[in-house]
Enzyme design. Sequence first.
Site, PDB file in Angstrom:
ATOM      1  N   ARG A 181      11.416 -31.070  -4.460  1.00 20.40           N
ATOM      2  CA  ARG A 181      11.745 -29.158  -4.438  1.00 20.40           C
ATOM      3  C   ARG A 181      10.758 -28.989  -2.757  1.00 20.40           C
ATOM      4  NH1 ARG A 181       8.289 -25.862  -9.045  1.00 20.40           N
ATOM      5  NH2 ARG A 181       8.830 -24.143  -7.335  1.00 20.40           N
ATOM      6  N   GLU A 211      19.220 -20.398 -13.970  1.00 19.70           N
ATOM      7  CA  GLU A 211      19.744 -20.202 -15.451  1.00 19.70           C
ATOM      8  C   GLU A 211      19.075 -18.519 -14.955  1.00 19.70           C
ATOM      9  OE1 GLU A 211      16.220 -21.154 -18.508  1.00 19.70           O
ATOM     10  OE2 GLU A 211      15.605 -22.224 -16.482  1.00 19.70           O
ATOM     11  N   LYS A 218       8.420 -18.504 -10.616  1.00 20.49           N
ATOM     12  CA  LYS A 218       8.995 -16.940 -10.854  1.00 20.49           C
ATOM     13  C   LYS A 218       7.489 -16.154 -11.318  1.00 20.49           C
ATOM     14  CE  LYS A 218      12.530 -17.845 -12.562  1.00 20.49           C
ATOM     15  NZ  LYS A 218      13.669 -17.812 -13.632  1.00 20.49           N
TER      16      LYS A 218
END
Length: 597
Positions: free
Chosen positions: A291, A60, A301
């Site tokens: 991950r 994104e 984030k």
Amino acid sequence: MNKPAAPTAQVTNFIRNIIEADLAKGTYASRRWGGKPGPASTHANAPPDPAKIRTRFPPEPNGYLHFGHAKSICLNFGVALQYGGRCHMRFDDTNPVTEDTEYVDSILDSVKWLGFDWGPHLYYASDFFDWLYRFAEAFVEHGLAYVDSLSAGEMREYRGTLTEAGKHSPYRDRPAAENLDLFRRMKAGEFPDGAHVLRLKIDMSSPNINLRDPVIYRIRHAHHHRTGDKWCVYPMYDYTHCISDALENITHSLCTLEFEDHRPLYDWVLERLADFGVLARPLPHKYEFARLNLTYVVLSKRKLIQLVEEKHVDGWDDPRMPTLVAALRRGFTPDGFRLFADRIGVSKSDSWIDMSVLEDCMREVLNESAPRRIAVLDPVRLMIDNYPAGKEDLCELPNHPQKPEWGKRAVPFARELWIEREDFMETPSKGFFRLFPGNEVRLRYGFVVKCIGADKDAGGNVTAVHCEIYPDSKSGTPGADKYKVKGNIHWVSAQHAYKAEVRLYDRLFAVAHPGSERDFLADINPHSKTLIHAYCEPSVREAKPEERFQFERHGYFIADLKDSKPGAPVFNRTVTLRDSWVKKHPDSLSAPGRGLG
């Protein structure tokens, strides 16, 4: 830019096993490619796609990439290269409020910096907005989607919990014609943000909350960085992601484990559209892998934004940050990240990777690629009393001790030198073979000297060390090897040295798992950045931004990308020559999660 990364010998993992099985069965051999992505009808008469598999990296555009993304980039592009396929670069730009071209440019630069290339296959979810909208209308027309007018709070209440089924919205049974009219009016901008949403009609009693009539469109009167003000409705990520994969003919959609519960929705949407005849089978399949969980960093984030906005660091590219723009300034290398990705592998179970693994990968690459230079970081003056004032010698130093083909460089030698303060002890400890009164050492690549004393200030601090030289002991000259000494120390000429600003970077956090026992900001390492001035051999003055060196004995350094000026480079320490963290922080040995997991 780095040249495209070539496939490397890689350890087999479950994703490669899946791909090899699909290739053996010809699972996707019938897929066709009609040029630009589009629904099934646009591919009907196209030739089979020569690419054996197709993956994608779909960030994104609302932030900077971090170390976790590097693992995903290396995986997606790496397997495509290994199996004769291709990897698409795609931006999932469905939220105009948080997106910016600054992030787009940074992400593209970071992927290229890692050594990967997408060729002509750069896409945006916004490329497919028209198709996504038409498909949404098809869901409405088939009675599988409805416009819901519940408030956000009411929708949460109706959704249920992990242990209790959800309830049907009172708007769930609106006639298809009414839903279609409302949806088109949403698109036309007749309603304010939040007035309505479009939901799929799946199963409000499903144990998987993602299947409880998920929202696929919401009203948002916002300017989009690519489509401008064309749209007043924007698709949600889960709906967009799977359809984008299908329109691009992706075969293996690789996601991290937090999206595992989203896979049934991914499959449901694509299967229904294939039933409608607008998508061709075989459809993409989604696979999840663990991950990156890396000690001594935060990859959230939200937390990264907090570090920047509250000025705990000097921006997104602060070399202590785990972002790829910061890694570039720190001196980390693309080869090091690719080696790291290969070394940690891919699995379906979460585990912790110690920061030392990443640092060791960087050392391994830099040991091969970094030319050697001399720098004194904690200087004290060395006076050679019997060396004539004004006299100079040139000493030959190899640019890389294991690479004779890299040649040598000349370094000036004079009466006054800088040496490391720790190389002198007035009263030596056991096993100390460097300078102390009466002892002899070799000045690396230079002469053998004998220490005869030291000067001190009023506080007892050593201000200068005095030595005498053996003129016939110069390295590389006949007879020099008759001098047998145990100590070998490095030096630079005080007259010729370049005084450089050097930033000694260390781990941003002092504990393996920041925030596990208290606010993560309280775990910041107060010694993660130290500014010093070092004396370097004169050739270092001409270093260009991003030029890397091993400062012998001290570690690997890079000329800072932003702050270096012609003739005045500023250096950032990338990593030390060996892992010294445990020695300096013994308490970290007992930190939870230390090790590879």
